[in-house]
Design a protein around this motif. Sequence first.
Motif, PDB file in Angstrom:
ATOM      1  N   LEU A 601       0.820  -1.209   0.000  1.00 31.97           N
ATOM      2  CA  LEU A 601       0.000   0.000   0.000  1.00 31.97           C
ATOM      3  C   LEU A 601       0.856   1.263   0.000  1.00 31.97           C
ATOM      4  N   LYS A 641     -19.368   0.864   0.185  1.00 36.22           N
ATOM      5  CA  LYS A 641     -19.647   1.852  -0.866  1.00 36.22           C
ATOM      6  C   LYS A 641     -18.710   1.553  -2.031  1.00 36.22           C
ATOM      7  N   LEU A 643     -16.326   2.262  -5.073  1.00 38.98           N
ATOM      8  CA  LEU A 643     -15.493   3.363  -5.560  1.00 38.98           C
ATOM      9  C   LEU A 643     -15.776   3.640  -7.029  1.00 38.98           C
ATOM     10  N   GLU A 644     -16.206   2.582  -7.707  1.00 44.01           N
ATOM     11  CA  GLU A 644     -16.435   2.726  -9.144  1.00 44.01           C
ATOM     12  C   GLU A 644     -17.603   3.642  -9.454  1.00 44.01           C
ATOM     13  N   GLU A 645     -18.514   3.738  -8.498  1.00 49.69           N
ATOM     14  CA  GLU A 645     -19.706   4.523  -8.778  1.00 49.69           C
ATOM     15  C   GLU A 645     -19.327   5.940  -9.236  1.00 49.69           C
ATOM     16  N   HIS A 646     -18.369   6.539  -8.558  1.00 46.64           N
ATOM     17  CA  HIS A 646     -17.987   7.896  -8.946  1.00 46.64           C
ATOM     18  C   HIS A 646     -16.547   7.994  -9.404  1.00 46.64           C
ATOM     19  N   PHE A 647     -15.899   6.828  -9.505  1.00 41.90           N
ATOM     20  CA  PHE A 647     -14.488   6.886  -9.807  1.00 41.90           C
ATOM     21  C   PHE A 647     -14.159   5.688 -10.682  1.00 41.90           C
ATOM     22  N   ILE A 648     -13.078   5.031 -10.397  1.00 38.37           N
ATOM     23  CA  ILE A 648     -12.698   3.869 -11.179  1.00 38.37           C
ATOM     24  C   ILE A 648     -12.411   2.729 -10.216  1.00 38.37           C
ATOM     25  N   ILE A 650     -10.043   0.417  -8.410  1.00 27.04           N
ATOM     26  CA  ILE A 650      -8.626   0.489  -8.085  1.00 27.04           C
ATOM     27  C   ILE A 650      -8.190  -0.898  -7.606  1.00 27.04           C
ATOM     28  N   PRO A 651      -7.244  -1.506  -8.309  1.00 26.47           N
ATOM     29  CA  PRO A 651      -6.829  -2.855  -7.917  1.00 26.47           C
ATOM     30  C   PRO A 651      -6.353  -2.867  -6.465  1.00 26.47           C
ATOM     31  N   ILE A 653      -8.348  -2.558  -3.923  1.00 33.62           N
ATOM     32  CA  ILE A 653      -9.344  -1.909  -3.083  1.00 33.62           C
ATOM     33  C   ILE A 653     -10.724  -2.428  -3.480  1.00 33.62           C
ATOM     34  N   ALA A 656     -15.182   1.191  -0.277  1.00 33.48           N
ATOM     35  CA  ALA A 656     -14.897   2.076   0.838  1.00 33.48           C
ATOM     36  C   ALA A 656     -16.058   2.023   1.813  1.00 33.48           C
ATOM     37  N   VAL A 664     -13.692   8.596   5.385  1.00 37.58           N
ATOM     38  CA  VAL A 664     -13.779   7.470   4.463  1.00 37.58           C
ATOM     39  C   VAL A 664     -12.681   6.467   4.811  1.00 37.58           C
ATOM     40  N   CYS A 665     -13.008   5.194   4.764  1.00 32.49           N
ATOM     41  CA  CYS A 665     -12.024   4.153   5.053  1.00 32.49           C
ATOM     42  C   CYS A 665     -12.096   3.116   3.929  1.00 32.49           C
ATOM     43  N   LEU A 666     -10.949   2.713   3.433  1.00 34.05           N
ATOM     44  CA  LEU A 666     -10.939   1.795   2.287  1.00 34.05           C
ATOM     45  C   LEU A 666     -11.030   0.344   2.745  1.00 34.05           C
TER      46      LEU A 666
END
Lengths: 675, 179
Positions: A601, A641, A643-648, A650-651, A653, A656, A664-666
């Motif tokens: 990370l 939640k 992350l793709e909904e508003h972003f992309i 991320i391998p 992850i 959140a 926010v916590c991943l």
Amino acid sequence: MNFESLPADEFLDEAQELLQEIENGLLLLEDEPNNYEVIQRLFRSAHTLKGGAAMVGLNNLANGAHEFEAILSKLRSGTLKSSPQVISNLLEGRDNLLSLLNPLLSSLPSSSSSKVQKSSTDRHLPEQSTRAQTTDEELTPLNSSSLPQDYAYLIHLKFDPLCLQVGQEPMMLLKQLEQFGALTMIAHTSDFPSWPDFDPTRLYLWWSIKLCSDKPFEEVDQLLEFYRGEQSELLIEAIETPAEEEQEVQQAHQNMLAQISDQEAQFVDSEPSKGAELMETDVTELPKPSQTIRVPVSRLDRLQNLVSETVIRQARLLRLNDAIQATDDQLGEQFLQFVEDNEQAVRELQDQIQQVRMIPVGTIFSPMKRVVRDFANRHQKQIKLDIFGAETELDKTITEQIQGPLMHLLRNAMDHGMETPSDRTVAGKSSIGTITLRASQQQGFVIVEITDDGRGLDPHKILEAGHRLGMVAIDHQPNKQEVLQLIFQPGFTTATEVSETSGRGVGMDAVKRDIEALLGNIEVSSQLGKGTALKLKLPLSLAIIEGMLVRIGKEIFVLPLLLVTETLRPLPNQQKRFKTRGELIDIRGQYLPLVRLHQHLKIEEAVEKPEEGLLIVVQQGTQKYCLLVDNIEDQLPVVIKSLEEHFIHIPGIAGATILGDGSVCLILDVAAILN
Amino acid sequence: MDFQPHHVLGHFNLLDEEDENFDYQLLHHNGEQWLTFRLGKETYGLEILQVRELISYPESITRVPRLPLFLLGMINLRGMVLPIMDLRKRFEMAEYETGPFTVIIIVQIKSKVIGVVVDSVVDVVNLQQDNLLEAPEESTELDSKFVKGLANLRGEMVILLDLEQLLAPDELEQISMLR
């Protein structure tokens, strides 16, 4: 054809369910050809389908269902025996009915005609039975001379008018009576109110019946007893001379009624034959009072979101409490009480919404019976599918999303796992192979296992392929578990040539990815010659999972608790370093790879020495790993939640969550990190 | 929690309509409206239909491992988890301390919602055809693919940004490759 109103949509849902019930019933009937109860059920489903289709104006479907029902009625009356051939034809007919429905599911009016269905269901039937029998026919007096008729009874049936609302089925009694012997029935419509007062949930019909049967009085009376209630009049009287004519029956009945109540006798219907018709067509189509409601899944999703927000806010309230208590003890005390009460309610709310979203996994198991049957027939294999725990409940979305992967595993088991009957006999096994689907709930997770008693996976072949495909270094000799893990590698195949059914090397990696996307986990175990087992471990819900909050450096992450098998702080002498396999931790004689999460990370100022931090042992497939973290902060349900909904995506992850302080916590995607 | 798209103008709390400089004429005039903001020495414009709301710089932004530096991380906006992009870093400008005027503009591009950090918000303006300038090549230090055009507003140049480019599929792909 007018097909836009809401009831029609509801009918489509119902019709799909009915067709699924019919398929299940037919498959069951194949195993138990003499199960009268199943035939009855099939008949009812077909009949409901027919009625519904006619009601929404789908005449093709109604006609098709009618043909279908006619054949079932032959099965029921015994003029047609159920054989595998008949079942196959009926299944085909059922598929044709579905194909009439399918264009409507994409809201296009169907132009296909019911002829397709008719010809195929009728085609292979014995000639003398091809003529369709209408449902009305079966209600005409049966030829009593061919049936035992030691006794004759006169029966007066007047059910509680509200019986339909409590789920009683007058038809059931009529059908049961029909089994006792020859019936002559008159249905009376005299109780029907004028239309403005008509209540479709009330039963207005009543019957006069003459029964010729070899059953003693007590037995028939006992059957009636079952349906008796305060508001019902179910009377039976033995009569001496079996009366053949309807008029006589009616006359006798009137006499009988006169003894009970003078008033009632006046209402005996003067057109008995018309009444008889009414019985079959109307009674079963009165809408059954329902204890359930249909709700669109989108509405449940919205509700789930709101509950998730409430869960997050509850966590914030707990935080706030600390602050309040620091300033005002007394107020803090009151507030704490409130927060704790609220916590109870929120937990309950969360459980309940989760419950509502649950459906039995059996809904995706049932179609598999058909798949197995068809596959076995086509490939000259003998395969039996055993299902256990079909009632185990799982979130609807998860259930739907594991259907594809499960089907894939099932095909693998049938295609690659199962030997031909002759091979099985040679190997000293039963010629019939067994595939077992088993679902169960364990500590907040659902386990779905698919097991076959086929030839099993050959570790040598797999390793050989692994070497050939360059997935394993030639000089490296992994243990058996590591070898089996290879099947989940993208592009892995043992086939040297690509054939129609296998060798393309796509499949198991996709299955694994799908399961991991649900924050689940898949394990394989196998014994050569004995069979293979695949075990899926799934969270109960997609929206909220049990999470472990871990700290690495100054950052906090969530690990799905489902993966965690234990946590420990190792002693320095438990750590080993190997040239070929990197850093390992010795846990009770088992050497597990050490994974330094802070490196993956890119976190600075994190604990470097395992003995100063904590190791989280996670299960990934059949392999365990030790994840190094600084500390464990908490363990709690977390709302996922995307992350793709508003972003992309991320391998590494998985998503959140929002903690009690609003930050926010991943959520770590352990599978991706380990790969 | 309100997940519905917000009525855009309802959220312009930072614009004070009592302000004597506030130009009603411009705001209520027909035509394209733009939100102007400052980044370094230059003024930029965003189409107002893409702007959902303005928020102040949050207390915490959760870093996401292995992302390029111009993506600061994720924030929680009333239950939505949104990425935050630092436009200074994105445009490779000198870094700048966040201050009381630092603002995050929440923009919606298609279905994605993202926050962009800017130095300060200036105004909402109405741009007419005759405000637009021919865009000369290399007019700014900015990568030209993000520039939709230039406008002259009361003698001042405004760089009109093409936000969709910030979240274009190839751009996002590049981000996911960067890790």
